[in-house]
Design an enzyme around this catalytic site. Structure first.
Site, short mmCIF file in Angstrom:
data_model
loop_
_atom_site.label_atom_id
_atom_site.label_comp_id
_atom_site.label_asym_id
_atom_site.label_seq_id
_atom_site.Cartn_x
_atom_site.Cartn_y
_atom_site.Cartn_z
N GLU A 110 17.83 63.09 86.98
CA GLU A 110 16.37 63.03 87.10
C GLU A 110 15.84 64.34 87.70
O GLU A 110 15.78 64.45 88.91
CB GLU A 110 15.97 61.82 87.94
N TYR B 169 9.90 52.16 83.07
CA TYR B 169 9.26 51.59 84.25
C TYR B 169 8.85 52.75 85.14
O TYR B 169 9.13 53.92 84.81
CB TYR B 169 10.19 50.62 84.99
N ASP C 262 28.07 56.76 83.47
CA ASP C 262 26.65 56.79 83.13
C ASP C 262 26.02 57.93 83.93
O ASP C 262 26.24 58.03 85.15
CB ASP C 262 25.99 55.46 83.49
N ASP D 211 22.65 59.68 85.27
CA ASP D 211 21.22 59.46 85.54
C ASP D 211 20.67 60.73 86.19
O ASP D 211 20.44 60.79 87.39
CB ASP D 211 21.06 58.24 86.45
#
Length: 642
Positions: free
Chosen positions: A397, A466, A393, A395
Site C-alpha cells: 500500500e 472498502y 499474499d 499487500d
C-alpha cells in the site's frame, strides 16, 4: 441462486457408482392389516412406490370391488394405477377397472401407487375390500401392456452449484400412465435418481467437472422409454472465500485460530491470510516490536482450552504461538489454504526498496520463501515452521502512490518483476504454492500497477473495495458502496465496488481472478448535520467518530466492528438502505453519528454481483469483526458456495 427441491433431493447413500455418487433403491414387504400385503417397490429420500394386495375375505366371489385403506401418518399417495382412485385426507378409496373387477373368494385384488413419506415408509394402518357378489368366473388376465412411454424431452438445467445440479424436463405420455422417471449419468447403468415428478436435484458431484445426464420414463408394467437427448453440465468451481486473520486479535479480542474452528469460519473459507509479515532491510523478517510480533507468531503459549486440537503447548516445543495453531487448523481442514500476507498499511514501507533492483528482488523473495514456506525461523531448529503456509499474499500500500512511506515512479515495473520472481521461486519449491496480491480500489492507485501483466503470475487478486471514505473525509459517505449514486458529491472519484471491478477488468484482469473485498466493519462520523433528507448522508461532520475497533495497525478512529454495530448501534439510530449504493447506513439525529457498513442483506447482494459477473469470489477484512453467529460470512457462503 440455487433452487430448493424439498421433495426431490435424494440421499445417494447405498450403492456406489464409482463416480463419487451413490443411489438408494430398495424393496420391502410388510403386512399392512389383516388380509393386506404392502410391498414397497422403490424408495428414496422423500418418496416411494408400492404395491398393495387386498384379500377377498367376504366369502363370495366379487364382480367389481372397492378397496379402502388408511394412510399411515406422514404418508401420502400422489398417483395410482390398476384402479380408479379418490382420496379424502388420509382415507384412500380404489375401485376396480373393467378388466380386473372379478375376484374369487379368497383371491386378491392388486393395485400400485406412488407417494411421499416424511422419513420412513410405513404400511397402511387399515385395509378393507368390498363389492358386488358374482358368479364363479375367474378374473381375466389384464391386457398386456408392452408399450413404453414416450421419450423424455426438454431436459434442462434449473440451477447448478459446485456439488449439485438441478434438472427439469417435460412430462412423458403413455397408453396406461407414466409412473415415474429415472435420471442416469453417462456410462452408468444404475439411475442416480428415481422419482415421480419432472425435476430432480442430483447431489454428491465434484466441483469443476463435466457430467452428462439422460432421463427415462417408466410405466407400471416396467416399460421404460428410450433415453432422452443427453445434457452435459459442468459444475462450477467453488468461489474463493478469503479471510484475513489479524495476529493481534489474540490479545484484547481473545480471537484465536481455534475461534475459526469453533465458530464455523474455517469450514466456510477457502483461503486464510495471516496479517501481517514485515519487510525490513530488504528482507522478510520477524523481529520484536515495533517491527514485528514474534511472541504472537511463534512464542506464545496456548493452553488446552485455547488450542485447536485441545492439546496444550509444551514449554520445550520449538514452535508455539499462532503459527503452531494454524498448522493444527490446517490438519483439521486440509482444503484450507493459509497464506502469509506481507505489508499492510503500516508495514509496506520497506517493499519499494526491496524490489528496486534484480539482485534485491532475488534476495527479498528468497528470504520470504525461506522464512514462511520452508519455515526456517532464526533461533529455532531448521524447518520448525514448515507446513504452516501454502503461499504468499502481498499487500503493498501502494506502489508509486505510497501510503505511510512515499513511493517512486519505478515501483510500477519493479512490482511486476518482483511478482514474476515470486512466481518463479515458488514454483521451484513446489507446484501449487499460492501467490496473490491486494490491489487498491481507487483508479489513481491501481492504475500504477501493471494489472494486465501481473495477473499471469497470480492465483487471484484481492480488490480492497472498502475504505473508499473514512476519517480523512469531512462529509459522511459510503465506505463500501456496491454502486455509485446519482447524488454522490464525490461521484467523479469512482468510489464504488462496481467501478473498481470494471477498472480491473478493463486493465486486462480475467474476471475469474478478481476477488471482491467486503468489510466486516463500518466507518462512522460524529456531529453529522441532518441535511435536507434528515439522514445525514453526504453532510458535513465534526470528524470521524470514536469507534470500538482496536485496529492497532492504523490507529484510525471511526471504525466499528459489525458485532458492535448489530448489538448496539442498530438499536440506537435509524437504519436505512440506499437503493443505489445497495448498502445500509445508520443515522442517530440526537448524537449526529452517521455510519456506513455492510449487513447480511448487502453481503447477499454483493454475493449475487460476484456470481452474475463470474468473478472469483470474496475477500474479507477482517474475520474478528463478524458477530458470534457468523452472520456476514454465512450470508456470503450461502450465495457463493451453497
Amino acid at each position: 441462486m440455487r433452487l430448493s427441491f424439498a421433495e426431490r433431493k435424494f440421499s445417494l447413500s447405498a450403492l456406489s457408482l464409482g463416480l463419487g455418487l451413490v443411489v438408494t433403491l430398495s424393496t420391502s414387504t410388510a403386512m399392512a392389516a389383516d388380509g393386506c400385503t404392502f410391498t414397497s417397490t422403490n424408495t428414496w429420500a422423500t418418496g416411494y412406490c408400492a404395491e398393495l394386495r387386498v384379500t377377498n375375505a367376504t366369502g363370495s366371489n366379487l364382480q367389481g370391488w372397492t378397496a379402502t385403506f388408511q394412510s399411515a401418518p406422514g404418508m401420502t399417495v400422489t398417483s395410482l394405477w390398476n384402479g380408479s382412485w379418490t382420496v379424502e385426507g388420509s382415507l384412500n378409496k380404489v375401485t376396480s377397472q373393467d378388466w380386473n373387477g372379478a375376484v374369487l373368494a379368497g383371491g386378491v385384488a392388486t393395485f400400485g401407487f406412488c407417494g411421499t413419506h416424511s422419513g420412513t415408509v410405513i404400511p397402511p394402518v387399515s385395509c378393507t375390500l368390498s363389492g358386488s357378489s358374482g358368479g364363479n368366473t375367474p378374473p381375466p388376465n389384464p391386457p398386456a401392456d408392452t408399450q413404453a412411454p414416450s421419450v423424455v424431452t426438454g431436459l434442462s438445467v434449473l440451477a447448478k452449484a459446485p456439488r449439485s445440479v438441478d434438472l427439469a424436463w417435460q412430462p412423458s405420455t403413455d397408453n396406461v400412465g407414466v409412473t415415474g422417471y429415472e435420471v442416469f449419468l453417462s456410462n452408468v447403468s444404475t439411475p442416480v435418481a428415481t422419482l415421480t415428478g419432472t425435476s430432480a436435484s442430483v447431489t454428491g458431484l465434484t466441483p469443476g467437472t463435466a457430467y452428462t445426464f439422460t432421463v427415462k420414463a417408466r410405466d407400471a408394467a416396467g416399460n421404460r422409454s428410450a433415453a432422452s437427448s443427453p445434457l452435459t453440465v459442468t459444475t462450477p468451481s467453488p468461489k474463493k472465500l478469503v479471510g484475513y486473520f489479524i495476529r493481534w486479535g489474540v490479545y484484547g479480542r481473545a480471537f484465536y485460530p481455534k475461534t475459526l474452528d469453533t465458530n464455523g469460519t474455517a469450514a466456510k473459507l477457502t483461503h486464510l491470510n495471516y496479517a501481517f509479515g514485515n519487510v525490513v532491510n530488504g528482507k522478510c523478517g520477524i523481529l520484536p516490536s515495533p517491527l514485528g510480533d514474534s511472541w504472537a507468531d511463534y512464542q506464545m503459549d496456548f493452553d488446552a482450552a485455547k488450542s485447536v486440537d485441545g492439546v496444550a503447548d509444551l514449554w520445550s516445543q520449538p514452535l508455539k504461538g499462532n503459527f503452531n495453531q494454524l498448522r493444527k487448523l490446517k490438519a483439521k481442514y486440509p482444503n484450507l489454504k493459509v497464506l502469509i500476507s506481507l505489508g499492510g498499511w503500516t508495514w509496506s514501507g520497506g517493499i519499494s526498496d526491496a524490489v528496486s533492483t534484480p539482485e534485491k528482488r532475488q534476495a527479498f523473495v528468497q528470504s520470504c520463501i525461506d522464512l514462511y514456506i520452508r519455515g526456517n525461523i532464526p533461533g529455532l531448529p531448521a524447518g520448525a515452521a514448515a507446513g504452516v503456509f501454502d503461499g504468499i499474499d502481498i499487500d503493498w500500500e501502494f506502489p508509486v502512490s505510497g501510503g505511510l512511506v512515499p513511493g517512486r515512479p519505478e515501483d510500477t515495473v519493479n512490482y511486476t518483476a518482483a511478482l514474476a520472481e515470486f512466481r518463479r521461486q515458488l514454483d521451484a519449491v513446489r507446484p501449487g504454492l499460492q501467490l496473490s496480491i491486494a490491489t487498491p480500489s481507487a483508479p489513481g492507485n491501481y492504475s500504477k500497477i501493471e494489472l494486465g501483466r501481473v495477473h499471469a503470475y497470480l492465483d487471484h487478486l484481492n480488490v480492497m473495495t472498502y475504505d473508499m471514505h473514512g476519517a480523512w473525509d469531512s462529509k459522511a459517505n459510503f465506505h463500501s458502496a456496491l454502486y455509485n449514486q446519482t447524488a454522490n458529491p464525490d461521484k467523479a472519484r469512482r468510489d464504488s465496488t462496481q467501478e473498481a471491478v470494471q477498472g480491473h477488468l478493463a486493465a486486462g484482469v480475467p474476471a475469474s481472478k478478481l476477488v471482491v473485498g467486503v468489510p466486516f466493519y463500518g466507518r462512522g462520523w460524529q456531529g453529522t448535520q441532518a441535511g435536507p433528507a434528515g439522514d445525514g448522508l453526504y453532510q458535513s461532520t465534526w470528524g470521524a467518530a470514536w469507534g470500538n475497533s482496536d485496529d492497532v495497525t492504523t490507529g484510525a478512529t471511526g471504525l466499528f466492528d459489525y458485532f458492535y454495530i448489530r448489538n448496539v448501534l442498530e438499536s440506537t439510530g435509524v437504519k436505512r438502505r440506499h437503493p443505489e449504493a445497495q448498502v445500509p447506513y445508520i443515522y442517530n439525529p440526537s448524537t449526529g453519528l452517521w455510519l456506513s457498513y455492510d449487513d447480511p442483506v448487502s453481503m447477499g447482494v454483493k454475493g449475487d454481483y460476484i456470481l452474475n459477473n463470474n468473478l472469483g469470489g470474496a475477500m474479507i477484512w477482517e474475520l474478528s469483526g463478524d458477530d458470534p453467529q457468523g452472520s456476514l460470512l454465512t450470508a456470503l457462503k450461502s450465495k457463493l458456495n451453497p
